[in-house]
Each structure stands twice: as C-alpha cells, then as structure tokens.
Design a protein around this motif. Structure first.
Motif, PDB file in Angstrom:
ATOM      1  N   GLU A 164      44.816  31.234  26.110  1.00  0.00           N
ATOM      2  CA  GLU A 164      44.439  31.786  27.410  1.00  0.00           C
ATOM      3  C   GLU A 164      43.040  32.390  27.303  1.00  0.00           C
ATOM      4  N   PRO A 165      42.087  31.951  28.105  1.00  0.00           N
ATOM      5  CA  PRO A 165      40.705  32.417  27.989  1.00  0.00           C
ATOM      6  C   PRO A 165      40.542  33.919  28.218  1.00  0.00           C
ATOM      7  N   VAL A 166      41.349  34.506  29.071  1.00  0.00           N
ATOM      8  CA  VAL A 166      41.225  35.940  29.352  1.00  0.00           C
ATOM      9  C   VAL A 166      41.592  36.754  28.120  1.00  0.00           C
ATOM     10  N   ILE A 167      42.694  36.407  27.483  1.00  0.00           N
ATOM     11  CA  ILE A 167      43.130  37.128  26.283  1.00  0.00           C
ATOM     12  C   ILE A 167      42.144  36.906  25.143  1.00  0.00           C
ATOM     13  N   ALA A 168      41.664  35.681  24.984  1.00  0.00           N
ATOM     14  CA  ALA A 168      40.695  35.381  23.928  1.00  0.00           C
ATOM     15  C   ALA A 168      39.402  36.170  24.141  1.00  0.00           C
ATOM     16  N   ALA A 169      38.960  36.313  25.396  1.00  0.00           N
ATOM     17  CA  ALA A 169      37.743  37.073  25.683  1.00  0.00           C
ATOM     18  C   ALA A 169      37.945  38.557  25.388  1.00  0.00           C
ATOM     19  N   GLU A 170      39.116  39.087  25.708  1.00  0.00           N
ATOM     20  CA  GLU A 170      39.397  40.503  25.415  1.00  0.00           C
ATOM     21  C   GLU A 170      39.390  40.755  23.914  1.00  0.00           C
TER      22      GLU A 170
END
Length: 85
Positions: A52-58
């Motif tokens: 998931e891009p959001v979790i990876a960015a966080e």
C-alpha cells in the motif's frame, strides 16, 4: 561448529532484514552479537516494505526522520562551539 552456526545466523539475519526493508549492515551486527536470537528478531520485526503506497510512504518518512543528523537546522540545539567558528 558453534562459530560457523553463529556466522550463519548473522548472515541469515542480514538477508532476512534486507528482504523485509531493514538496514542489512545493522542487522548483520545484531546477528553477530545475538546469533539465533537476532535471527528470530529479524523474522518477527514488522516489514518496512508495504504494497500500500500510503503505508510505505509513512514508513519511509519515519526512516528519513531517524536518519536526520541531530544538529541539523534546529535553533534550539545546544552546541559547545561558539558561533564564530
């Protein structure tokens, strides 16, 4: 025999951590010190890679925050050096 097992645990710890997104050199040292316990810790640590891009960015932002130098541009930082230097 024990030394070879400890070296195997250190290398396996670094490989597992690298696959899961951790810093392999740091985990290699942890594996050298802790042996099979370090390998178990690398297996049980949460993966830093996510689909998931959001979790990876966080998670990447958290890592970037940890990598910042302590004496960055923070004006509240106390330094022993005078401002003239």
């Amino acid at each position: 025999m024990i030394v070879e097992f400890w070296i195997f645990c250190a290398i396996a710890t670094a490989v597992v951590a690298a696959v899961r997104g951790g810093h392999s050199l740091l985990w290699l040292l942890i594996g050298c010190v802790l042996g099979p316990i370090g390998l178990l810790a690398a297996i049980l640590m949460p993966s830093l890679k996510s689909r998931e891009p959001v979790i990876a960015a966080e998670r990447q932002a958290e890592l970037d925050e940890l990598r910042k130098p302590f004496r960055g541009s923070n004006p509240d930082t106390i330094s022993a050096k005078s401002k003239d230097e």
